[in-house]
Design a protein around this motif. Structure first.
Motif, PDB file in Angstrom:
ATOM      1  N   LYS A 296       6.624  21.797 -76.115  1.00 39.65           N
ATOM      2  CA  LYS A 296       7.971  21.326 -76.481  1.00 39.65           C
ATOM      3  C   LYS A 296       9.021  22.435 -76.382  1.00 39.65           C
ATOM      4  CE  LYS A 296       6.023  17.699 -79.351  1.00 39.65           C
ATOM      5  NZ  LYS A 296       4.628  17.984 -79.412  1.00 39.65           N
ATOM      6  N   PHE A 297       8.846  23.319 -75.401  1.00 33.06           N
ATOM      7  CA  PHE A 297       9.867  24.339 -75.154  1.00 33.06           C
ATOM      8  C   PHE A 297      10.863  23.789 -74.144  1.00 33.06           C
ATOM      9  CE2 PHE A 297       6.197  26.980 -76.333  1.00 33.06           C
ATOM     10  CZ  PHE A 297       6.774  27.673 -77.386  1.00 33.06           C
ATOM     11  N   TRP A 298      12.137  23.875 -74.453  1.00 34.19           N
ATOM     12  CA  TRP A 298      13.160  23.416 -73.508  1.00 34.19           C
ATOM     13  C   TRP A 298      14.037  24.589 -73.098  1.00 34.19           C
ATOM     14  CZ3 TRP A 298      15.582  18.188 -75.499  1.00 34.19           C
ATOM     15  CH2 TRP A 298      14.584  17.215 -75.527  1.00 34.19           C
ATOM     16  N   LYS A 299      14.290  24.691 -71.784  1.00 33.96           N
ATOM     17  CA  LYS A 299      15.258  25.687 -71.328  1.00 33.96           C
ATOM     18  C   LYS A 299      16.644  25.144 -71.644  1.00 33.96           C
ATOM     19  CE  LYS A 299      12.852  27.324 -67.200  1.00 33.96           C
ATOM     20  NZ  LYS A 299      12.926  27.235 -65.747  1.00 33.96           N
ATOM     21  N   THR A 300      17.627  26.052 -71.874  1.00 34.11           N
ATOM     22  CA  THR A 300      18.997  25.593 -72.183  1.00 34.11           C
ATOM     23  C   THR A 300      19.535  24.738 -71.045  1.00 34.11           C
ATOM     24  OG1 THR A 300      19.599  27.803 -71.538  1.00 34.11           O
ATOM     25  CG2 THR A 300      19.869  27.274 -73.853  1.00 34.11           C
ATOM     26  N   ASP A 301      19.141  25.108 -69.836  1.00 31.14           N
ATOM     27  CA  ASP A 301      19.586  24.353 -68.671  1.00 31.14           C
ATOM     28  C   ASP A 301      19.121  22.885 -68.764  1.00 31.14           C
ATOM     29  OD1 ASP A 301      20.418  23.971 -66.012  1.00 31.14           O
ATOM     30  OD2 ASP A 301      18.326  24.159 -65.353  1.00 31.14           O
ATOM     31  N   PHE A 302      17.862  22.717 -69.195  1.00 31.30           N
ATOM     32  CA  PHE A 302      17.313  21.364 -69.335  1.00 31.30           C
ATOM     33  C   PHE A 302      18.058  20.598 -70.441  1.00 31.30           C
ATOM     34  CE2 PHE A 302      14.198  18.342 -71.105  1.00 31.30           C
ATOM     35  CZ  PHE A 302      13.879  17.631 -69.956  1.00 31.30           C
ATOM     36  N   ILE A 303      18.368  21.308 -71.539  1.00 35.28           N
ATOM     37  CA  ILE A 303      19.090  20.645 -72.647  1.00 35.28           C
ATOM     38  C   ILE A 303      20.460  20.169 -72.158  1.00 35.28           C
ATOM     39  CG2 ILE A 303      20.111  20.966 -74.960  1.00 35.28           C
ATOM     40  CD1 ILE A 303      17.899  22.968 -75.539  1.00 35.28           C
ATOM     41  N   ARG A 304      21.142  21.012 -71.370  1.00 32.51           N
ATOM     42  CA  ARG A 304      22.454  20.614 -70.854  1.00 32.51           C
ATOM     43  C   ARG A 304      22.328  19.342 -70.017  1.00 32.51           C
ATOM     44  NH1 ARG A 304      23.431  26.099 -69.723  1.00 32.51           N
ATOM     45  NH2 ARG A 304      24.526  26.954 -71.507  1.00 32.51           N
ATOM     46  N   LYS A 305      21.306  19.332 -69.151  1.00 33.13           N
ATOM     47  CA  LYS A 305      21.151  18.178 -68.249  1.00 33.13           C
ATOM     48  C   LYS A 305      20.826  16.912 -69.038  1.00 33.13           C
ATOM     49  CE  LYS A 305      19.618  20.799 -64.212  1.00 33.13           C
ATOM     50  NZ  LYS A 305      18.448  21.384 -63.603  1.00 33.13           N
ATOM     51  N   ILE A 306      19.937  17.059 -70.010  1.00 34.22           N
ATOM     52  CA  ILE A 306      19.485  15.864 -70.735  1.00 34.22           C
ATOM     53  C   ILE A 306      20.608  15.316 -71.639  1.00 34.22           C
ATOM     54  CG2 ILE A 306      18.363  16.802 -72.859  1.00 34.22           C
ATOM     55  CD1 ILE A 306      16.524  14.530 -70.597  1.00 34.22           C
ATOM     56  N   THR A 307      21.428  16.219 -72.214  1.00 36.18           N
ATOM     57  CA  THR A 307      22.532  15.723 -73.056  1.00 36.18           C
ATOM     58  C   THR A 307      23.592  15.057 -72.183  1.00 36.18           C
ATOM     59  OG1 THR A 307      23.339  17.984 -73.084  1.00 36.18           O
ATOM     60  CG2 THR A 307      22.339  17.224 -75.098  1.00 36.18           C
ATOM     61  N   LYS A 308      23.755  15.569 -70.968  1.00 36.58           N
ATOM     62  CA  LYS A 308      24.735  14.951 -70.047  1.00 36.58           C
ATOM     63  C   LYS A 308      24.277  13.519 -69.719  1.00 36.58           C
ATOM     64  CE  LYS A 308      27.209  16.099 -65.785  1.00 36.58           C
ATOM     65  NZ  LYS A 308      26.827  15.235 -64.695  1.00 36.58           N
ATOM     66  N   ILE A 309      22.974  13.391 -69.408  1.00 36.53           N
ATOM     67  CA  ILE A 309      22.434  12.059 -69.098  1.00 36.53           C
ATOM     68  C   ILE A 309      22.624  11.140 -70.304  1.00 36.53           C
ATOM     69  CG2 ILE A 309      20.280  10.786 -68.673  1.00 36.53           C
ATOM     70  CD1 ILE A 309      19.338  13.167 -66.981  1.00 36.53           C
ATOM     71  N   SER A 310      22.328  11.678 -71.480  1.00 33.52           N
ATOM     72  CA  SER A 310      22.422  10.850 -72.682  1.00 33.52           C
ATOM     73  C   SER A 310      23.858  10.397 -72.937  1.00 33.52           C
ATOM     74  CB  SER A 310      21.892  11.652 -73.888  1.00 33.52           C
ATOM     75  OG  SER A 310      22.089  10.920 -75.058  1.00 33.52           O
ATOM     76  N   ARG A 311      24.812  11.306 -72.734  1.00 34.93           N
ATOM     77  CA  ARG A 311      26.219  10.935 -72.984  1.00 34.93           C
ATOM     78  C   ARG A 311      26.726   9.943 -71.951  1.00 34.93           C
ATOM     79  NH1 ARG A 311      27.833  16.238 -73.216  1.00 34.93           N
ATOM     80  NH2 ARG A 311      27.374  17.064 -75.261  1.00 34.93           N
ATOM     81  N   GLU A 312      26.364  10.167 -70.667  1.00 31.05           N
ATOM     82  CA  GLU A 312      26.935   9.347 -69.602  1.00 31.05           C
ATOM     83  C   GLU A 312      26.232   8.001 -69.428  1.00 31.05           C
ATOM     84  OE1 GLU A 312      27.068  11.846 -66.174  1.00 31.05           O
ATOM     85  OE2 GLU A 312      28.582  13.160 -67.072  1.00 31.05           O
ATOM     86  N   LEU A 313      24.911   7.983 -69.686  1.00 31.73           N
ATOM     87  CA  LEU A 313      24.180   6.741 -69.414  1.00 31.73           C
ATOM     88  C   LEU A 313      23.547   6.136 -70.664  1.00 31.73           C
ATOM     89  CD1 LEU A 313      22.367   7.998 -66.195  1.00 31.73           C
ATOM     90  CD2 LEU A 313      24.392   6.563 -66.297  1.00 31.73           C
ATOM     91  N   GLY A 314      23.505   6.890 -71.734  1.00 33.74           N
ATOM     92  CA  GLY A 314      22.882   6.381 -72.961  1.00 33.74           C
ATOM     93  C   GLY A 314      23.900   6.229 -74.063  1.00 33.74           C
ATOM     94  N   VAL A 315      23.459   6.421 -75.296  1.00 34.88           N
ATOM     95  CA  VAL A 315      24.396   6.264 -76.414  1.00 34.88           C
ATOM     96  C   VAL A 315      24.748   7.624 -77.022  1.00 34.88           C
ATOM     97  CG1 VAL A 315      23.419   3.985 -76.931  1.00 34.88           C
ATOM     98  CG2 VAL A 315      22.633   5.958 -78.237  1.00 34.88           C
ATOM     99  N   GLY A 316      24.338   8.700 -76.355  1.00 33.83           N
ATOM    100  CA  GLY A 316      24.668  10.038 -76.860  1.00 33.83           C
ATOM    101  C   GLY A 316      23.713  10.508 -77.938  1.00 33.83           C
ATOM    102  N   LEU A 317      22.487   9.976 -77.925  1.00 29.01           N
ATOM    103  CA  LEU A 317      21.544  10.322 -78.982  1.00 29.01           C
ATOM    104  C   LEU A 317      20.173  10.629 -78.387  1.00 29.01           C
ATOM    105  CD1 LEU A 317      20.880  10.404 -82.058  1.00 29.01           C
ATOM    106  CD2 LEU A 317      20.304   7.991 -81.881  1.00 29.01           C
TER     107      LEU A 317
END
Ligand code: SF4
Length: 414
Positions: free
Chosen positions: A99-120
């Motif tokens: 469960k280690f995440w690179k900051t780069d991965f966190i940026r990408k996943i939060t972008k996906i969540s904000r743009e296509l999900g509910v931001g959570l």
């Protein structure tokens, strides 16, 4: 699924008002508030509030289909007594090893969540996956986006579930083998991935990997679990241990008394701790108390346990120990997993976990059907007629516990 409204439910407008009052209350105080955080997203907070006001779960099971995604999509619909209705859909998404995440991965996943999900995003949970809430009309787009950043949706229903491994050597001094490598190797195997993505089995199948007997990944209650152990007694650095005793950090008499298998003796004259390796049950008690003066032994192995699980036809079970692999035998571990799956997949009734099927079949017969041969396999009943197949405790100890149960039954009048 429809469900009758809870009794004494106020009219809808009063229910909504009460829900909002409760949510506001949960935002007060100096501590972080999950409600304040959820307000920043498009999560259907109103439904959650109504559930709190009604003191009943507002959610019922739902079904949302996403093209070419057969597992890992879960949805809940608001029950018919919830004013305004509502829907909550989420994906289970593969975690990274440890469960280690690179900051780069966190940026990408939060972008996906904000743009296509509910931001959570929910990154806790015992499933081995993290949870990404989504809006149903953008579900397919989200799947493509997740795949484009190197992860995927999967692991729900009657399939192999998202794997779980402890952080192991990356962070933990107790790790006895490379749990993260094992996790990655399992995830790279096509057979594993195919069976995560497609619900082919009688019920769910969980694979968990823990670096030591403290079992942070809860491998002992997986359908197949791999747990780092060592052979014989833990290693004692007598000089370091004496120093801990002199400084009052460790009480050697208490340490010996607290060993669950009675394997430890404190020689007060020689000031030496003596551990009987044949009795040691790898409880980790002495190691946790006196680390690094007491450490796991150097001959490391991976214990294999099968048939554990919380849910299932015959209730919760801990896994049966069936033998050892070596820390470098991850390929053999993957093959072993599919040997274990084969008879269960072919013969088990629907909703029987592997452990349920083993209980019905008998462990001896199951091992024979699966064609499993491992180093250190406990003796089978055929070889020791007096014993229970694959018993972990010796006969005297089992008899002692049975006697205790009889005494307790007598006391409570069962
Ligand atoms: S299971 Fe053992 S090795 Fe893994 S994180 Fe927990 S204590 Fe460390």
């Amino acid at each position: 699924m429809l469900m009758s409204a809870p009794p004494n439910l106020p009219p809808p407008d009063q229910l909504l008002q009460r829900a909002e009052e409760i949510l506001k209350e949960l935002e007060k105080g100096p501590w972080p508030s999950h409600v304040a955080e959820l307000r920043k997203t498009q999560y259907p907070l109103r439904v959650y509030g109504v559930g709190l006001a009604a003191r009943k779960s507002p959610w019922g099971p739902g079904a949302v289909k996403v093209a070419y995604v057969n597992t890992g999509v879960l949805s809940r619909w608001a029950r018919d007594w919830v004013p305004g209705g509502g829907v909550e859909v989420h994906f289970r998404v593969f975690h990274t090893p440890g469960k280690f995440w690179k900051t780069d991965f966190i940026r990408k996943i939060t972008k996906i969540s904000r743009e296509l999900g509910v931001g959570l995003i929910e990154v806790v949970g015992q499933t081995g996956a993290f949870v990404l809430n989504l809006t149903p009309d953008k579900a397919e787009e989200m799947v493509d986006a997740l795949r484009s950043i190197g992860t995927d949706v999967g692991g729900s229903g009657d399939a192999i579930r998202a794997l779980n491994a402890c952080v192991g050597p990356a962070l933990c001094e107790f790790a006895l083998f490379d749990t993260l490598k094992w996790y990655a190797e399992f995830h790279k195997d096509k057979r594993v991935n195919d069976n995560i993505a497609t619900p082919n089995y009688p019920y769910k199948f969980k694979i968990k990997i823990s670096g030591c007997p403290l079992d942070c990944a809860r491998a002992n209650r997986a359908d197949i679990g791999f747990i780092g152990v060592w052979e014989g007694a833990p290693e004692v650095d007598q000089a370091k241990f004496r120093e801990l005793v002199e400084r009052g950090v460790v009480d050697p008499v208490k340490l010996a008394a607290n060993c669950p298998s009675g394997a430890i003796r404190w020689d007060a004259e020689k000031k030496e701790l003596v551990i009987d390796g044949s009795k040691c049950k790898k409880s980790m008690h002495c190691i946790r108390t006196a680390f690094p003066a007491i450490k796991p032994g150097k001959n490391r192995k991976v214990a294999v346990v099968i048939g554990g699980g919380v849910k299932g036809r015959y209730g919760p079970k801990l896994g049966w120990f069936i033998g050892y692999l070596r820390p470098d035998q991850v390929k053999e571990a993957i093959d072993l997993t599919f040997k274990v799956i084969a008879p269960w997949e072919a013969e088990a009734q629907p909703k029987y976990r592997l452990g349920d099927y083993i209980l019905v079949t008998g462990l001896d017969k199951f091992i024979e059907k699966a064609g499993i041969k491992l180093e250190g396999m406990p003796e089978s009943i055929a070889k020791t007629p007096d014993d229970v197949p694959y018993a972990v405790l010796p006969k005297e100890e089992r008899d002692m516990y049975l006697k205790l149960v009889e005494e307790l039954k007598g006391k409570v009048g069962v």
